[in-house]
Design a protein around this motif. Structure first.
Motif, PDB file in Angstrom:
ATOM      1  N   ARG A 182      -2.122  -0.848  -0.254  1.00 42.81           N
ATOM      2  CA  ARG A 182      -3.044   0.246   0.060  1.00 42.81           C
ATOM      3  C   ARG A 182      -4.251   0.186  -0.861  1.00 42.81           C
ATOM      4  O   ARG A 182      -4.126  -0.074  -2.067  1.00 42.81           O
ATOM      5  CB  ARG A 182      -2.341   1.595  -0.080  1.00 42.81           C
ATOM      6  CG  ARG A 182      -1.406   1.936   1.057  1.00 42.81           C
ATOM      7  CD  ARG A 182      -0.539   3.140   0.749  1.00 42.81           C
ATOM      8  NE  ARG A 182       0.489   2.827  -0.222  1.00 42.81           N
ATOM      9  CZ  ARG A 182       1.358   3.722  -0.684  1.00 42.81           C
ATOM     10  NH1 ARG A 182       1.295   4.972  -0.269  1.00 42.81           N
ATOM     11  NH2 ARG A 182       2.280   3.360  -1.554  1.00 42.81           N
ATOM     12  N   GLU A 220       4.829   4.861   6.692  1.00 40.57           N
ATOM     13  CA  GLU A 220       5.721   3.961   5.968  1.00 40.57           C
ATOM     14  C   GLU A 220       5.589   4.246   4.480  1.00 40.57           C
ATOM     15  O   GLU A 220       4.618   3.827   3.840  1.00 40.57           O
ATOM     16  CB  GLU A 220       5.361   2.496   6.258  1.00 40.57           C
ATOM     17  CG  GLU A 220       6.266   1.502   5.558  1.00 40.57           C
ATOM     18  CD  GLU A 220       5.851   0.060   5.815  1.00 40.57           C
ATOM     19  OE1 GLU A 220       6.268  -0.820   5.042  1.00 40.57           O
ATOM     20  OE2 GLU A 220       5.095  -0.181   6.773  1.00 40.57           O
ATOM     21  N   ASP A 226       1.754   9.436  -0.430  1.00 43.41           N
ATOM     22  CA  ASP A 226       3.062   9.641   0.186  1.00 43.41           C
ATOM     23  C   ASP A 226       3.517  11.092   0.117  1.00 43.41           C
ATOM     24  O   ASP A 226       4.231  11.561   1.005  1.00 43.41           O
ATOM     25  CB  ASP A 226       4.111   8.756  -0.488  1.00 43.41           C
ATOM     26  CG  ASP A 226       3.829   7.279  -0.292  1.00 43.41           C
ATOM     27  OD1 ASP A 226       3.599   6.864   0.865  1.00 43.41           O
ATOM     28  OD2 ASP A 226       3.828   6.535  -1.289  1.00 43.41           O
ATOM     29  N   LYS A 284       4.234   1.919   1.064  1.00 43.18           N
ATOM     30  CA  LYS A 284       3.656   0.729   1.688  1.00 43.18           C
ATOM     31  C   LYS A 284       2.782  -0.033   0.696  1.00 43.18           C
ATOM     32  O   LYS A 284       1.905   0.549   0.064  1.00 43.18           O
ATOM     33  CB  LYS A 284       2.833   1.135   2.912  1.00 43.18           C
ATOM     34  CG  LYS A 284       2.233  -0.041   3.660  1.00 43.18           C
ATOM     35  CD  LYS A 284       1.438   0.434   4.862  1.00 43.18           C
ATOM     36  CE  LYS A 284       0.813  -0.726   5.609  1.00 43.18           C
ATOM     37  NZ  LYS A 284       0.029  -0.266   6.794  1.00 43.18           N
TER      38      LYS A 284
END
Length: 482
Positions: free
Chosen positions: A165, A159, A345, A162
């Protein structure tokens, strides 16, 4: 089969060796060990033990190979044991001239005196064939790293962006959010030294005047030197940051909260090939007004002071910007490294050449897309299906271990504008098109499964080891060069 291996850097010395020449060969050996253990019994040795063990195991009827995981110019050429060199190389051709009174710097000399070669990319393998002939025993194999990271990809996919984190880290942390960055501290207005009117001088000046002139000149030089030192070493002005956040003291179990789109890059700051100034400047320019974009720089170097001032100065010159640059200095355990991959990411690579790029392969194996150029070793596994591709062009370069720096080869110049726009494209993809992001992610996972799984590496390595075994007890000698 008995496989003898050696490494200058061991598990006990790797933390103090980060960033030093050839430190990455320790990780290369570590990644190849599972495959080597499938082929035969692996024994770690020192160079002076190789021939003794070779004779011992040959008398027992065993096949023996010595695998030198090191650059070719550091591979021994005088052993009786069949020697195979496993190396990573970031240029399209190989050194074919000696220097420093070392014939091994001409790689033809090395290759003609060993049994065979394993290159970590097709480009490097072809470079060997170009100087040794098409029949020379050389194969291209990647590090078989996929199984170690493939389980990180969730069944439902990543995802992107997100919230919530968290990354825990023990070491030195430099966070642009708490530094109070400003370029004002880079400019110092120093008082000018007093001057002496030319009318006060005579053809035969008074000794006192000479002493005064010398003192004023000394003051001027001192002021100039202070100005230079301030430009080179002064910290940015602004609120005084906590000592742990400017790298003066290590932090134990620092809890870093991450949000928005997180980019990550790992490199040695002393390695000019990594071109990390472009990584930082393009990021800060792309996201000057974007507070939810974060760039994590994981520095692999043993000496913080080798780059700290340069980094702070560069960030100060880029200020003000709203995005976040987070620099981590310290050794990551395997678990911490996996947490870093999970918290990111995209992986970013802006290098001018790669012999393999293990971190990029590891992030891809976990299903993390990349922002990178497509050249050198990355041609084997990187394309638009798994990454946002940055444009690059060819320019003259020197071989990395050439002390003279003669432009005998080529490297790849990164298009800075393409990198900056790639950051923005990646951000938009993560924020606004999660299905497209997950498609890149799944493609990356599948690509590395087909490329870097041990089952892909075992068979060709076994065939090479078998092919270079002598039918008679081996005597060190020379293979004819084409």
């Amino acid at each position: 089969m008995i496989i003898l291996v050696s490494s200058k850097i061991t598990q006990s010395t790797i933390q103090s060796s980060l960033g030093k020449p050839e430190y990455s060969y320790f990780f290369l050996l570590k990644e190849f060990l599972p495959v080597l253990k499938r082929i035969g019994e692996v024994i770690t040795v020192t160079l002076d033990q190789v021939d003794t063990l070779y004779q011992q195991y040959r008398e027992q009827g065993q096949q023996v190979i010595f695998l030198s995981i090191s650059p070719p110019q550091q591979t021994p050429t005088n052993l009786q044991c069949p020697t195979v060199c496993l190396f990573a190389w970031e240029f399209p051709d190989t050194p074919d001239q000696p220097w420093d009174n070392n014939p091994g710097n001409d790689w033809r000399y090395v290759f003609s005196r060993i049994a065979g070669v394993i290159a970590c990319s097709e480009e490097s393998a072809q470079a060997v064939r170009n100087i040794m002939g098409p029949d020379y025993p050389v194969i291209a194999l990647p590090a078989p790293i996929w199984p170690q990271y493939q389980h990180l990809l969730p069944e439902t996919g990543w995802e992107p962006g997100k919230p919530g984190r968290v990354l825990e880290f023990s070491g030195h942390v430099i966070d642009s959010r708490v530094l109070g960055l400003s370029a004002d501290g880079l400019v110092q207005h120093l008082p000018r030294p007093a001057t002496i009117s030319s009318k006060a001088l005579s053809p035969k000046p008074d000794p006192g005047v000479l002493r005064l002139s010398a003192r004023l000149f000394s003051q001027w030089v001192s002021a100039l030197f202070r100005r230079y030192m301030l430009l080179a070493t002064s910290l940015p002005t602004g609120p005084e940051p906590p000592p742990s956040m400017i790298g003066t003291q290590p932090v134990d179990n620092c809890r870093l909260e991450l949000s928005g789109v997180v980019f990550c890059s790992m490199f040695s700051p002393s390695d000019g090939r990594k071109n990390w100034t472009d990584i930082v400047t393009a990021f800060c320019w792309a996201f000057r007004d974007t507070p939810d974009a974060t760039l994590i720089l994981k520095m692999t170097h043993h000496d913080l002071e080798s780059y700290r001032i340069f980094l702070l100065t560069m960030l100060s010159r880029l200020a003000p910007f709203q995005c976040r640059v987070l620099t981590l200095h310290g050794y990551l355990s395997d678990q911490q490294y996996r947490e870093l991959i999970s918290a990111s990411d995209f992986y970013v690579n802006a290098s001018t050449g790669e012999g393999l790029c293990l971190p990029l392969m590891e992030f891809l194996s976990a299903g993390k897309p990349a922002l990178a150029a497509r050249h050198t070793a990355m041609l084997d596994y990187l394309d638009e299906q798994v990454a946002l591709v940055v444009q690059s062009s060819v320019e003259p370069a020197c071989w990395s271990h050439d002390p003279v720096g003669i432009l005998r080869t080529r490297r790849h110049r990164i298009n800075w504008q393409s990198l900056m726009e790639g950051y923005r494209q990646a951000y938009q993809l993560a924020q606004n098109d999660a299905p497209a992001y997950r498609c890149l992610s799944r493609n990356a996972w599948e690509r590395m499964k087909a490329f870097a799984d041990p089952s892909v590496v075992v068979a060709p390595m076994s065939r090479l080891f078998a092919a270079v075994q002598p039918s008679e007890p081996r005597v060190s000698g020379q293979r004819s060069m084409p």
